[in-house]
Each structure stands twice: as C-alpha cells, then as structure tokens.
Scaffold this motif. Structure first.
Motif, PDB file in Angstrom:
ATOM      1  N   TYR A 121      38.893  48.263  46.937  1.00 52.31           N
ATOM      2  CA  TYR A 121      40.216  48.364  46.982  1.00 52.31           C
ATOM      3  C   TYR A 121      40.555  49.611  46.120  1.00 52.31           C
ATOM      4  O   TYR A 121      40.353  49.613  45.007  1.00 52.31           O
ATOM      5  CB  TYR A 121      41.013  47.009  46.407  1.00 52.31           C
ATOM      6  N   HIS A 122      41.410  50.358  46.728  1.00 55.39           N
ATOM      7  CA  HIS A 122      41.715  51.879  46.106  1.00 55.39           C
ATOM      8  C   HIS A 122      43.078  52.008  45.994  1.00 55.39           C
ATOM      9  O   HIS A 122      43.727  52.817  46.785  1.00 55.39           O
ATOM     10  CB  HIS A 122      40.923  52.765  46.913  1.00 55.39           C
ATOM     11  N   ALA A 123      43.809  51.354  45.137  1.00 61.00           N
ATOM     12  CA  ALA A 123      45.303  51.383  44.859  1.00 61.00           C
ATOM     13  C   ALA A 123      45.218  52.794  43.811  1.00 61.00           C
ATOM     14  O   ALA A 123      44.934  52.634  42.553  1.00 61.00           O
ATOM     15  CB  ALA A 123      45.755  50.192  44.187  1.00 61.00           C
ATOM     16  N   SER A 158      49.129  53.041  39.789  1.00 64.24           N
ATOM     17  CA  SER A 158      49.574  51.595  39.536  1.00 64.24           C
ATOM     18  C   SER A 158      51.265  51.602  39.697  1.00 64.24           C
ATOM     19  O   SER A 158      51.544  50.448  39.828  1.00 64.24           O
ATOM     20  CB  SER A 158      49.428  51.350  37.949  1.00 64.24           C
ATOM     21  N   HIS A 178      37.684  42.902  45.196  1.00 63.32           N
ATOM     22  CA  HIS A 178      37.100  44.587  44.835  1.00 63.32           C
ATOM     23  C   HIS A 178      35.699  44.454  44.290  1.00 63.32           C
ATOM     24  O   HIS A 178      35.343  43.895  43.115  1.00 63.32           O
ATOM     25  CB  HIS A 178      38.228  45.091  44.062  1.00 63.32           C
ATOM     26  N   THR A 186      50.608  50.122  43.977  1.00 60.10           N
ATOM     27  CA  THR A 186      50.846  49.052  44.078  1.00 60.10           C
ATOM     28  C   THR A 186      52.223  48.381  44.387  1.00 60.10           C
ATOM     29  O   THR A 186      52.483  47.341  43.912  1.00 60.10           O
ATOM     30  CB  THR A 186      50.255  48.247  42.954  1.00 60.10           C
ATOM     31  N   ASP A 238      47.975  42.709  47.625  1.00 54.74           N
ATOM     32  CA  ASP A 238      47.519  43.347  46.565  1.00 54.74           C
ATOM     33  C   ASP A 238      46.541  42.447  45.745  1.00 54.74           C
ATOM     34  O   ASP A 238      45.523  42.786  45.489  1.00 54.74           O
ATOM     35  CB  ASP A 238      48.595  43.807  45.643  1.00 54.74           C
ATOM     36  N   ASN A 239      46.909  41.110  45.288  1.00 54.70           N
ATOM     37  CA  ASN A 239      46.074  40.376  44.382  1.00 54.70           C
ATOM     38  C   ASN A 239      44.810  39.720  45.453  1.00 54.70           C
ATOM     39  O   ASN A 239      43.689  39.935  44.905  1.00 54.70           O
ATOM     40  CB  ASN A 239      46.937  39.231  44.373  1.00 54.70           C
ATOM     41  N   ARG A 248      42.552  42.960  45.087  1.00 50.60           N
ATOM     42  CA  ARG A 248      42.232  42.997  43.737  1.00 50.60           C
ATOM     43  C   ARG A 248      40.841  42.218  43.464  1.00 50.60           C
ATOM     44  O   ARG A 248      39.941  42.215  42.685  1.00 50.60           O
ATOM     45  CB  ARG A 248      43.258  42.933  42.681  1.00 50.60           C
ATOM     46  N   GLN A 249      41.224  40.886  43.600  1.00 48.77           N
ATOM     47  CA  GLN A 249      40.270  39.688  43.449  1.00 48.77           C
ATOM     48  C   GLN A 249      38.976  40.086  44.276  1.00 48.77           C
ATOM     49  O   GLN A 249      37.775  39.753  43.861  1.00 48.77           O
ATOM     50  CB  GLN A 249      40.835  38.447  43.823  1.00 48.77           C
TER      51      GLN A 249
END
Length: 188
Positions: free
Chosen positions: A90-92, A95, A78, A61, A71-72, A75-76
């Motif tokens: 979402y596959h980050a 970290s 996912h 990220t 990114d946000n 993530r929200q």
C-alpha cells in the motif's frame, strides 16, 4: 515528491497487480474484502490465477481519495509477513492533502509514482533484471501509455481492469475488463 516509489519486484509465480486507486476506486458501499474477491474472480475468468500481489497507489489518505475502511484494509495488509495471498503493498504517498506540495495538481501525485514504478520496471526488464512477463494494471489513465508500450516492447503482456470511459489507445491489443463489470460480479 518525498521519495521514489517502491520497486515492483518479481517473485516467481506471483502476478503483480498495479492499482491506480484514485482512477479506479472501489464502489461506494462495497468493502475492500468484497472488491478484492471480485477482482481475483475476474482475473480467474481471464485465465490469471495463482498468487497475486497488489501495488495500491493513492496520493493521500484523505477521505476524498480513499474511504477510511479501505485505507485501513490496505494498511493492515501492507507487506504482511505471512505467506497468504493476495499480498499488498500500500503506497499512500502523503498522509494528508495539506502535506502535498505544489500547485494544486494533487490528482497527479499518485500517477507520478505509478509512472516511476512502471518506468523502473521497464528499465529492469530491458537489463534482464526483472524476469516477470506479465502485469495487470487497474487503471484507465492514458498517461501510462508510453510506459505500457515500453513494457510491451520487451514482450511483457499487460492486461487491464479499467473504467468504462478509458482511452482505447491505452488498452489496445490487450485483454481488458471493465471495473464496473468486475465490481458487480457479472460474468466477463
């Protein structure tokens, strides 16, 4: 790598979209919402409509890899429990850049996870465990060619949204659209 990538599951009537984010990033200054709208509009123009599920891969990220707002956004959304489409996985993978092990080849981390997912998908297709017959790949990485060919050998149709500078061998015999055309919202 810390764990194997998620399985690209088949949900009847849902089109999987595998996104190599680092290879095909959202244009600077564009929100993720607008980018997704442009992608879905472009897919409709090539007769791909209906529910979509995006599998978005990024190595970390870090701001150098993905804009914090993007990114946000991912993530929200996912694995959101609602039935709204498009859906997102979402596959980050890590970290931070510091968490990535190895010899500095951090650009290959997300690619490895995508390759795992594509290989696993081809194997499940071969065994009759995956019933989907099409896949959208947002990438231009020629490293995926072997896996794309494997899926095609099982009569899976692979279509692409790709950078202009993509290797022809990856997208040969496939419907493809330039990511630049998609993000400008130009007709295909």
């Amino acid at each position: 790598a810390k764990e194997r990538s998620p399985i690209i599951e088949h949900q009847k009537g849902v089109q999987p979209v595998v996104w190599d984010y680092e290879n095909t990033q959202i244009q600077q200054g564009m929100t993720a919402e607008v980018a997704i709208r442009h992608i879905t509009d472009a897919l409709k123009m090539i007769n791909i409509s209906g529910p979509l599920k995006f599998f978005v891969y990024v190595a970390s990220t870090s701001v150098s890899r993905i804009h914090p707002n993007h990114d946000n956004f991912f993530r929200q959304r996912h694995e959101s429990p609602n039935d709204e489409y498009p859906q997102f996985h979402y596959h980050a993978i890590y970290s931070s850049e510091e968490a990535i092990p190895g010899d500095g080849k951090v650009h290959q981390v997300a690619d490895l996870y995508i390759k795992y997912s594509l290989q696993e998908l081809a194997e499940r297709t071969e065994k009759g465990l995956y019933q989907g017959r099409s896949l959208i790949l947002i990438s231009g990485d020629r490293g995926f060619r072997q896996h794309v060919e494997s899926m095609r050998s099982y009569n899976m149709v692979v279509k692409f949204i790709k950078p202009v500078s993509v290797f022809a061998s990856l997208t040969s015999y496939a419907m493809s659209v330039s990511i630049d055309t998609v993000f400008t919202g130009a007709p295909i």
